[in-house]
Design an enzyme around this catalytic site. Structure first.
Site, PDB file in Angstrom:
ATOM      1  N   TYR A   1     -43.369 -35.122  -1.777  1.00  0.00           N
ATOM      2  CA  TYR A   1     -42.815 -33.906  -1.171  1.00  0.00           C
ATOM      3  C   TYR A   1     -42.660 -32.805  -2.222  1.00  0.00           C
ATOM      4  O   TYR A   1     -43.041 -31.650  -1.996  1.00  0.00           O
ATOM      5  CB  TYR A   1     -41.466 -34.234  -0.523  1.00  0.00           C
ATOM      6  CG  TYR A   1     -40.794 -33.073   0.160  1.00  0.00           C
ATOM      7  CD1 TYR A   1     -41.262 -32.593   1.376  1.00  0.00           C
ATOM      8  CD2 TYR A   1     -39.684 -32.445  -0.408  1.00  0.00           C
ATOM      9  CE1 TYR A   1     -40.646 -31.520   2.014  1.00  0.00           C
ATOM     10  CE2 TYR A   1     -39.064 -31.386   0.215  1.00  0.00           C
ATOM     11  CZ  TYR A   1     -39.536 -30.927   1.430  1.00  0.00           C
ATOM     12  OH  TYR A   1     -38.925 -29.857   2.047  1.00  0.00           O
TER      13      TYR A   1
ATOM     14  N   ALA B   1     -44.237 -32.506  -5.036  1.00  0.00           N
ATOM     15  CA  ALA B   1     -45.577 -32.053  -5.463  1.00  0.00           C
ATOM     16  C   ALA B   1     -46.129 -31.045  -4.464  1.00  0.00           C
ATOM     17  O   ALA B   1     -46.701 -30.011  -4.849  1.00  0.00           O
ATOM     18  CB  ALA B   1     -46.515 -33.249  -5.587  1.00  0.00           C
TER      19      ALA B   1
ATOM     20  N   ILE C   1     -30.572 -27.855   3.991  1.00  0.00           N
ATOM     21  CA  ILE C   1     -30.327 -27.153   5.254  1.00  0.00           C
ATOM     22  C   ILE C   1     -30.176 -28.185   6.372  1.00  0.00           C
ATOM     23  O   ILE C   1     -30.952 -29.159   6.426  1.00  0.00           O
ATOM     24  CB  ILE C   1     -31.513 -26.196   5.593  1.00  0.00           C
ATOM     25  CG1 ILE C   1     -31.871 -25.303   4.391  1.00  0.00           C
ATOM     26  CG2 ILE C   1     -31.201 -25.363   6.832  1.00  0.00           C
ATOM     27  CD1 ILE C   1     -30.808 -24.337   3.926  1.00  0.00           C
TER      28      ILE C   1
HETATM   29  P1  NAP Z   1     -37.915 -30.254  10.877  1.00  0.00           P
HETATM   30  O1  NAP Z   1     -36.597 -29.978  11.516  1.00  0.00           O
HETATM   31  O2  NAP Z   1     -38.300 -31.671  10.624  1.00  0.00           O
HETATM   32  O3  NAP Z   1     -39.065 -29.517  11.732  1.00  0.00           O
HETATM   33  C1  NAP Z   1     -40.392 -29.651  11.330  1.00  0.00           C
HETATM   34  C2  NAP Z   1     -41.263 -28.714  12.128  1.00  0.00           C
HETATM   35  O4  NAP Z   1     -42.599 -28.812  11.612  1.00  0.00           O
HETATM   36  C3  NAP Z   1     -41.340 -29.070  13.594  1.00  0.00           C
HETATM   37  O5  NAP Z   1     -41.429 -27.882  14.338  1.00  0.00           O
HETATM   38  C4  NAP Z   1     -42.636 -29.879  13.695  1.00  0.00           C
HETATM   39  O6  NAP Z   1     -43.283 -29.796  14.972  1.00  0.00           O
HETATM   40  C5  NAP Z   1     -43.487 -29.155  12.654  1.00  0.00           C
HETATM   41  N1  NAP Z   1     -44.572 -29.977  12.134  1.00  0.00           N
HETATM   42  C6  NAP Z   1     -44.508 -31.158  11.455  1.00  0.00           C
HETATM   43  N2  NAP Z   1     -45.743 -31.605  11.158  1.00  0.00           N
HETATM   44  C7  NAP Z   1     -46.613 -30.682  11.654  1.00  0.00           C
HETATM   45  C8  NAP Z   1     -48.019 -30.587  11.686  1.00  0.00           C
HETATM   46  N3  NAP Z   1     -48.798 -31.524  11.127  1.00  0.00           N
HETATM   47  N4  NAP Z   1     -48.593 -29.512  12.296  1.00  0.00           N
HETATM   48  C9  NAP Z   1     -47.821 -28.561  12.875  1.00  0.00           C
HETATM   49  N5  NAP Z   1     -46.464 -28.590  12.866  1.00  0.00           N
HETATM   50  C10 NAP Z   1     -45.871 -29.655  12.278  1.00  0.00           C
HETATM   51  O7  NAP Z   1     -38.013 -29.536   9.444  1.00  0.00           O
HETATM   52  P2  NAP Z   1     -37.132 -28.345   8.812  1.00  0.00           P
HETATM   53  O8  NAP Z   1     -35.990 -28.957   8.097  1.00  0.00           O
HETATM   54  O9  NAP Z   1     -36.891 -27.293   9.810  1.00  0.00           O
HETATM   55  O10 NAP Z   1     -38.137 -27.831   7.679  1.00  0.00           O
HETATM   56  C11 NAP Z   1     -38.966 -26.692   7.849  1.00  0.00           C
HETATM   57  C12 NAP Z   1     -39.628 -26.360   6.523  1.00  0.00           C
HETATM   58  O11 NAP Z   1     -38.632 -26.079   5.546  1.00  0.00           O
HETATM   59  C13 NAP Z   1     -40.465 -27.504   5.946  1.00  0.00           C
HETATM   60  O12 NAP Z   1     -41.604 -26.980   5.295  1.00  0.00           O
HETATM   61  C14 NAP Z   1     -39.538 -28.135   4.932  1.00  0.00           C
HETATM   62  O13 NAP Z   1     -40.233 -28.819   3.927  1.00  0.00           O
HETATM   63  C15 NAP Z   1     -38.812 -26.911   4.413  1.00  0.00           C
HETATM   64  N6  NAP Z   1     -37.527 -27.229   3.785  1.00  0.00           N
HETATM   65  C16 NAP Z   1     -36.519 -27.792   4.520  1.00  0.00           C
HETATM   66  C17 NAP Z   1     -35.318 -28.084   3.896  1.00  0.00           C
HETATM   67  C18 NAP Z   1     -34.150 -28.683   4.628  1.00  0.00           C
HETATM   68  O14 NAP Z   1     -33.129 -28.969   3.973  1.00  0.00           O
HETATM   69  N7  NAP Z   1     -34.207 -28.887   5.935  1.00  0.00           N
HETATM   70  C19 NAP Z   1     -35.162 -27.815   2.526  1.00  0.00           C
HETATM   71  C20 NAP Z   1     -36.219 -27.248   1.820  1.00  0.00           C
HETATM   72  C21 NAP Z   1     -37.399 -26.952   2.462  1.00  0.00           C
HETATM   73  P3  NAP Z   1     -42.918 -30.809  16.183  1.00  0.00           P
HETATM   74  O15 NAP Z   1     -41.597 -30.336  16.730  1.00  0.00           O
HETATM   75  O16 NAP Z   1     -44.044 -30.637  17.153  1.00  0.00           O
HETATM   76  O17 NAP Z   1     -42.821 -32.165  15.586  1.00  0.00           O
END
Ligand code: NAP
Length: 247
Positions: free
Chosen positions: A155, A157, A188
């Site tokens: 992740y 990387a 988050i």
């Molecule tokens: P999340 O709640 O797990 O939601 C992930 C989203 O990505 C969902 O809408 C999912 O769609 C979509 N997704 C997953 N694989 C996909 C694919 N192959 N093609 C298209 N869509 C895909 O994640 P989140 O926490 O909101 O994170 C959003 C972004 O912020 C990510 O890039 C994550 O790495 C980054 N981030 C998050 C945090 C944190 O603390 N939450 C911290 C740092 C960075 P479906 O609903 O259809 O599954």
């Protein structure tokens, strides 16, 4: 260009941070294309919430881990809305595990979704944006991409890769009115972090100077800042939204 004239595509817009970004951009007047992988009901819910804010919105299924699907996604949004002004590469997954025991497939899946997905969506969208001499690309990185984290080698990387991608593309596209920036969230509250074991959550919380996790809306406001037409002279930047975690 104004936000009300802008068309935005948010990958992974069905849930969590992506959903909050869709709503914030809609609140500011942009038409929103909501991409999702498998969760159609959640994507449709986001679409309805955007429409309730008075903008056009549509859901688009595409697995961003598939380069051909990224190309088709950008084309489908262009066909529906006529253009793409804002691309938010937000779709992301984790497959955590210690380096010694991690599976090669998991590494590939994380890199394909988080890094290659952003790369191929940018590649397709930048063609349109360069032609229209306007664009705002915002990539979701992570504090883990800046700092590293045990158990998250793949992740981190992928998220460190996002930074290189962002900076190189920013330089490549700078003369064409296209900006490329990254937002690096800390911890988050979303589905992604809900599954973490309690001890991991407690350990993470202890590293946040503000002492509490952030909300998807905190990240969405930073993304929307880069997405605005007025942010024209800012490119290649990384903005941490992390309660002070990376300081
Ligand atoms: P999340 O709640 O797990 O939601 C992930 C989203 O990505 C969902 O809408 C999912 O769609 C979509 N997704 C997953 N694989 C996909 C694919 N192959 N093609 C298209 N869509 C895909 O994640 P989140 O926490 O909101 O994170 C959003 C972004 O912020 C990510 O890039 C994550 O790495 C980054 N981030 C998050 C945090 C944190 O603390 N939450 C911290 C740092 C960075 P479906 O609903 O259809 O599954």
């Amino acid at each position: 260009m104004t936000m009300k004239e802008s068309v935005a595509l948010v990958t992974g817009g069905s849930r969590g941070i992506g959903r909050a970004i869709c709503l914030e951009l809609a609140r500011q007047g942009a038409a929103v294309a909501v991409n999702y992988a498998g969760n159609e009901a959640a994507a449709q819910e986001t679409v309805e919430a955007c429409r309730a804010l008075g903008v056009e919105a549509e859901a688009f299924q595409a697995d961003v881990a598939d380069p051909a699907a990224c190309e088709q996604l950008i084309q489908a949004v262009k066909e529906r809305f006529g253009k793409v002004d804002i691309l938010v590469n937000n779709a992301g997954i984790t497959r955590d595990g210690l380096l010694m025991t991690a599976k090669a497939d998991d590494f590939d899946r994380v890199l394909s979704t988080n890094l290659k997905g952003a790369y191929f969506c940018m590649k397709a969208a930048s063609k349109l944006m360069m032609r229209q001499r306007y664009g705002r690309i915002i990539n979701l990185s992570s504090v883990v991409g800046l700092r590293g984290n045990p158990g998250q080698t793949s992740y981190s990387a992928s998220k460190a890769g996002i930074l290189g991608l962002t900076k190189s593309a920013a330089k490549e596209l700078a003369t064409r009115g296209v900006t490329v920036n990254a937002v690096a969230p800390g911890f988050i509250e979303t589905d992604m972090t809900a599954v973490l074991p309690e001890n991991a959550k407690t350990a993470m919380l202890s590293t946040i100077p503000m002492g509490h996790p952030g909300q998807p809306e905190d990240v969405a406001r930073a993304v929307a800042y880069f997405a605005q037409p007025e942010s024209a002279y800012i490119t290649g930047q990384v903005l941490c939204v992390d309660g002070g975690m990376a300081v």
